[in-house]
Design a protein around this motif. Structure first.
Motif, PDB file in Angstrom:
ATOM      1  N   PRO A 135      32.475  36.906 -97.955  1.00 33.35           N
ATOM      2  CA  PRO A 135      33.123  35.838 -97.944  1.00 33.35           C
ATOM      3  C   PRO A 135      32.274  34.765 -97.332  1.00 33.35           C
ATOM      4  CG  PRO A 135      35.001  37.903 -97.868  1.00 33.35           C
ATOM      5  CD  PRO A 135      33.336  38.125 -97.068  1.00 33.35           C
ATOM      6  N   ILE A 136      32.784  34.206 -97.950  1.00 34.41           N
ATOM      7  CA  ILE A 136      32.550  32.690 -97.987  1.00 34.41           C
ATOM      8  C   ILE A 136      33.563  31.536 -97.647  1.00 34.41           C
ATOM      9  CG2 ILE A 136      30.781  30.675 -98.061  1.00 34.41           C
ATOM     10  CD1 ILE A 136      28.926  32.527 -99.312  1.00 34.41           C
ATOM     11  N   ALA A 137      34.300  30.894 -96.616  1.00 29.70           N
ATOM     12  CA  ALA A 137      35.005  29.891 -96.636  1.00 29.70           C
ATOM     13  C   ALA A 137      35.441  28.840 -97.521  1.00 29.70           C
ATOM     14  CB  ALA A 137      35.209  29.479 -95.125  1.00 29.70           C
ATOM     15  N   GLY A 138      34.600  27.851 -97.618  1.00 30.22           N
ATOM     16  CA  GLY A 138      34.714  27.235 -99.104  1.00 30.22           C
ATOM     17  C   GLY A 138      34.377  27.094-100.856  1.00 30.22           C
ATOM     18  N   LEU A 139      34.276  29.261-100.744  1.00 31.99           N
ATOM     19  CA  LEU A 139      34.706  29.758-102.215  1.00 31.99           C
ATOM     20  C   LEU A 139      35.135  31.196-102.113  1.00 31.99           C
ATOM     21  CD1 LEU A 139      32.310  32.164-103.154  1.00 31.99           C
ATOM     22  CD2 LEU A 139      30.645  29.787-102.305  1.00 31.99           C
ATOM     23  N   ASP A 140      35.747  30.875-103.739  1.00 32.31           N
ATOM     24  CA  ASP A 140      36.664  32.536-104.346  1.00 32.31           C
ATOM     25  C   ASP A 140      35.745  32.557-104.994  1.00 32.31           C
ATOM     26  OD1 ASP A 140      37.810  34.582-104.642  1.00 32.31           O
ATOM     27  OD2 ASP A 140      39.461  32.810-105.357  1.00 32.31           O
ATOM     28  N   TYR A 141      34.707  34.032-104.421  1.00 29.32           N
ATOM     29  CA  TYR A 141      33.878  34.854-105.525  1.00 29.32           C
ATOM     30  C   TYR A 141      34.797  35.453-106.334  1.00 29.32           C
ATOM     31  CZ  TYR A 141      30.288  37.460-107.399  1.00 29.32           C
ATOM     32  OH  TYR A 141      29.195  37.479-108.631  1.00 29.32           O
ATOM     33  N   ARG A 142      34.597  35.516-107.928  1.00 29.48           N
ATOM     34  CA  ARG A 142      35.110  36.359-108.648  1.00 29.48           C
ATOM     35  C   ARG A 142      33.940  37.382-109.803  1.00 29.48           C
ATOM     36  NH1 ARG A 142      40.771  33.323-110.312  1.00 29.48           N
ATOM     37  NH2 ARG A 142      41.323  32.857-108.145  1.00 29.48           N
ATOM     38  N   GLY A 143      33.381  37.258-109.220  1.00 31.30           N
ATOM     39  CA  GLY A 143      32.132  37.938-109.783  1.00 31.30           C
ATOM     40  C   GLY A 143      31.624  37.568-111.214  1.00 31.30           C
TER      41      GLY A 143
END
Length: 350
Positions: A196-204
């Motif tokens: 996980p990267i703090a600056g983004l929310d990966y949704r696939g």
């Protein structure tokens, strides 16, 4: 000097943008005999501008390598980018030759530390508002690490433009299932999911139909696919607009119906107008460069300058640098020799 219309439209757009952001000032580069007469008719812009004569202008059909050889240090395009490098300007905006602009920007500004390839990010109208799609034409192809880089840069732009604390990000693929797609896309998805990267929310993974839905704030792909998607969307918008015009003028009853529904059709036209979301942002360079559509009118040019203003005012470069400081301590696919994967950059799409 660039685009389909030259200074007449570019300067008119700059004056519109100035009315929206009266604190701005402009540094104009171009051929004096063409620019000065137009600027004289725009006194408000002239009062907030400094003009520099440049003897060379990059033609829209020049090859990037040709423009770089002949236009370095003398062309209006080069001088505008150089003003960003020296700190005289915060952002460079051009409606000129895309390939030449990217080549000159890469040569003059250089890529940021750890960034192998820049990307062009476009603002995309959606059912939810707007999203960011990148890369839409800077380079062809991308490996897993470059797709991760694009994800980080796109998220930083979304924070700067949309003021979203943690933008959602999706990788464009032929399906949402993890087993589908090219190996590079699947590997990038795995790394983004596991780290996980703090600056983004990966949704696939997201599909082509998700672009218009606005399923995520940032859609990431490589330049060949992104450019085709962009041009297809623009062409489809024009096609639908032509269908509507034809339908509304076919009979007297249709014309009367149009008069009653005119306000609704006006809103639809604004939603489908590419000029309203004009301004491709070159990401990954040590400076901000904005590419305006060559066919943009004055309002479209003003929209590109609005994007430039937002990128400078909200510290785009600082956000990207801070995010990469974290990413390169977490996500770094390596080769068997233990070195970062690399590939030769290819010439920007025209």
């Amino acid at each position: 000097m660039g685009g389909d219309h030259g200074p007449e439209v570019i300067l008119a757009g700059a004056q519109i943008a100035l009315e929206r952001h009266p604190e701005m000032r402009f540094i104009l580069f171009g051929q004096e005999d063409v620019v000065r007469p137009v600027l004289a008719r725009l006194p408000k812009l002239a009062a907030r501008s400094v003009f520099h004569h440049c003897p060379v202008s990059v033609r829209m059909d020049d090859k990037p390598s040709q423009a770089l050889r002949q236009g370095r240090h003398k062309s209006s395009m080069w001088k505008a980018i150089e003003a960003v490098k020296t700190g005289e300007a915060d952002v460079a905006v051009s409606a000129g030759n895309t390939g030449a602009l990217m080549a000159m920007a890469k040569f003059c500004l250089r890529t940021m530390a750890n960034i192998e390839r820049p990307a062009i990010a476009a603002i995309w109208p959606t059912l939810r508002g707007e999203s960011i799609v990148l890369d839409v034409g800077a380079t062809i192809g991308a490996d897993s690490q470059q797709l991760i880089d694009f994800s980080v840069m796109g998220a930083a732009m979304a924070r700067a433009l949309f003021h979203i604390e943690r933008p959602t990000v999706g990788l464009l693929n032929i399906g949402v299932e993890e087993v589908k797609g090219q190996d590079e896309v699947k590997e990038a998805g795995r790394l983004l999911k596991e780290t996980p990267i703090a600056g983004l929310d990966y949704r696939g993974f997201v599909e082509g139909t998700d672009l218009g839905k606005g399923t995520v704030d940032v859609v990431v792909t490589e330049g060949f696919t992104g450019n085709i998607a962009l041009k297809t969307a623009e062409g489809t918008a024009k096609q639908i607009a032509s269908y509507l015009r034809a339908a509304m003028t076919r009979t007297w009853m249709a014309k009367i119906g149009y008069l009653f529904a005119k306000s609704a059709f006006d809103r639809l036209r604004d939603k489908m107008d590419p000029n309203k979301v004009n301004g491709g942002v070159f990401l990954g360079l040590n400076g901000v460069v904005i590419k305006s559509h060559g066919s943009a009118d004055a309002e479209g040019t003003a929209a590109a300058i609005d994007v430039a203003h937002a990128m400078a005012a909200n510290g785009l470069l600082a956000k990207i640098e801070a995010d990469f400081g974290q990413v390169y301590t977490q996500v770094a696919p390596v080769t068997d020799a233990g070195e970062l994967e690399a590939s030769e950059p290819k010439e920007a799409l025209q």
